[in-house]
Design a protein around this motif. Structure first.
Motif, PDB file in Angstrom:
ATOM      1  N   ASP A  66      -2.155   5.963 -14.705  1.00  0.00           N
ATOM      2  CA  ASP A  66      -1.160   6.995 -14.957  1.00  0.00           C
ATOM      3  C   ASP A  66      -0.592   7.596 -13.676  1.00  0.00           C
ATOM      4  N   ASP A  67      -1.333   7.524 -12.583  1.00  0.00           N
ATOM      5  CA  ASP A  67      -0.834   8.028 -11.304  1.00  0.00           C
ATOM      6  C   ASP A  67      -0.219   6.871 -10.513  1.00  0.00           C
ATOM      7  N   ILE A  68       0.955   6.419 -10.977  1.00  0.00           N
ATOM      8  CA  ILE A  68       1.635   5.284 -10.334  1.00  0.00           C
ATOM      9  C   ILE A  68       1.969   5.605  -8.884  1.00  0.00           C
ATOM     10  N   ASP A  69       2.458   6.811  -8.623  1.00  0.00           N
ATOM     11  CA  ASP A  69       2.816   7.178  -7.242  1.00  0.00           C
ATOM     12  C   ASP A  69       1.588   7.145  -6.336  1.00  0.00           C
ATOM     13  N   GLY A  70       0.465   7.643  -6.829  1.00  0.00           N
ATOM     14  CA  GLY A  70      -0.773   7.593  -6.056  1.00  0.00           C
ATOM     15  C   GLY A  70      -1.228   6.167  -5.810  1.00  0.00           C
ATOM     16  N   PHE A  71      -1.070   5.305  -6.819  1.00  0.00           N
ATOM     17  CA  PHE A  71      -1.465   3.916  -6.648  1.00  0.00           C
ATOM     18  C   PHE A  71      -0.573   3.214  -5.636  1.00  0.00           C
ATOM     19  N   LEU A  72       0.722   3.512  -5.649  1.00  0.00           N
ATOM     20  CA  LEU A  72       1.629   2.941  -4.642  1.00  0.00           C
ATOM     21  C   LEU A  72       1.206   3.355  -3.235  1.00  0.00           C
ATOM     22  N   GLN A  73       0.788   4.607  -3.075  1.00  0.00           N
ATOM     23  CA  GLN A  73       0.303   5.069  -1.768  1.00  0.00           C
ATOM     24  C   GLN A  73      -0.971   4.325  -1.375  1.00  0.00           C
ATOM     25  N   LYS A  74      -1.849   4.115  -2.340  1.00  0.00           N
ATOM     26  CA  LYS A  74      -3.083   3.359  -2.089  1.00  0.00           C
ATOM     27  C   LYS A  74      -2.754   1.954  -1.603  1.00  0.00           C
ATOM     28  N   LEU A  75      -1.775   1.312  -2.236  1.00  0.00           N
ATOM     29  CA  LEU A  75      -1.374  -0.036  -1.834  1.00  0.00           C
ATOM     30  C   LEU A  75      -0.800  -0.052  -0.415  1.00  0.00           C
ATOM     31  N   LYS A  76      -0.034   0.981  -0.072  1.00  0.00           N
ATOM     32  CA  LYS A  76       0.548   1.048   1.272  1.00  0.00           C
ATOM     33  C   LYS A  76      -0.521   1.189   2.350  1.00  0.00           C
ATOM     34  N   LYS A  77      -1.628   1.848   2.011  1.00  0.00           N
ATOM     35  CA  LYS A  77      -2.689   2.116   2.979  1.00  0.00           C
ATOM     36  C   LYS A  77      -3.775   1.047   3.002  1.00  0.00           C
ATOM     37  N   CYS A  78      -3.753   0.128   2.046  1.00  0.00           N
ATOM     38  CA  CYS A  78      -4.849  -0.843   1.945  1.00  0.00           C
ATOM     39  C   CYS A  78      -4.744  -1.901   3.041  1.00  0.00           C
ATOM     40  N   ASP A  79      -5.832  -2.620   3.241  1.00  0.00           N
ATOM     41  CA  ASP A  79      -5.921  -3.646   4.278  1.00  0.00           C
ATOM     42  C   ASP A  79      -5.362  -5.000   3.839  1.00  0.00           C
ATOM     43  N   TYR A  80      -4.826  -5.079   2.633  1.00  0.00           N
ATOM     44  CA  TYR A  80      -4.311  -6.341   2.118  1.00  0.00           C
ATOM     45  C   TYR A  80      -2.793  -6.392   2.288  1.00  0.00           C
ATOM     46  N   THR A  81      -2.287  -7.592   2.499  1.00  0.00           N
ATOM     47  CA  THR A  81      -0.840  -7.788   2.492  1.00  0.00           C
ATOM     48  C   THR A  81      -0.441  -8.002   1.044  1.00  0.00           C
TER      49      THR A  81
END
Length: 156
Positions: free
Chosen positions: A72-87
């Motif tokens: 439900d927290d799509i914006d938070g998940f997008l931020q998580k993806l931006k900060k993750c170590d994966y491409t």
């Protein structure tokens, strides 16, 4: 009969385990080396083993299925993806469907399609908070008006 698990074939099981743990919070239930059962019913199978079972060569990266997660927290998940170590390779970063649900589509490390979408209960609550009437919310979300009424009565 009941469906127990969904198996996906991966090149590197250790990387795949870490990917699904880091981004989706899944944990290993049983680890058999080349076959791993994770929470939520996801099974990872190394490609070489799967090919030996089927006696056929496997090509990863088809677009004929997806793993679907709700967040439900799509914006938070997008931020998580931006900060993750994966491409992360996105199919779409974030879109809103006509029915109001926001979703992200991306590939995992082995080119399996993953969709992350808001639950429809959350979509209904969000639309109501944005000022849509019960009737407008039911029409936009394509959900039964009884469901929208019930959620509108809850304190959120």
């Amino acid at each position: 009969m009941k469906l127990k698990n969904v198996l996906i074939v991966v090149k590197d099981i250790e990387k795949a385990k870490q990917f699904y743990k880091d981004l989706f919070g899944l944990h290993v239930v049983s680890d058999f080396g080349e076959n791993v059962i994770m929470t939520e019913g996801l099974v990872l199978q190394e490609q070489v083993v799967w090919e030996s079972f089927l006696e056929k060569e496997i090509k990863l990266g088809g677009h004929d299925a997806e793993l679907y997660f709700e967040e439900d927290d799509i914006d938070g998940f997008l931020q998580k993806l931006k900060k993750c170590d994966y491409t992360i390779e996105y199919i779409n970063q974030c879109i809103e469907h006509d029915w109001g649900q926001r979703v992200i589509r991306m590939y995992d490390l082995d080119k399996h399609v993953i969709e992350i979408g808001e639950s429809m209960e959350y979509v209904i609550k969000r639309l109501l908070k944005e000022g849509f009437s019960v009737e407008e919310t039911a029409k936009k979300s394509q959900m039964p008006i009884e469901m929208v009424r019930e959620l509108a009565e809850l304190d959120f």
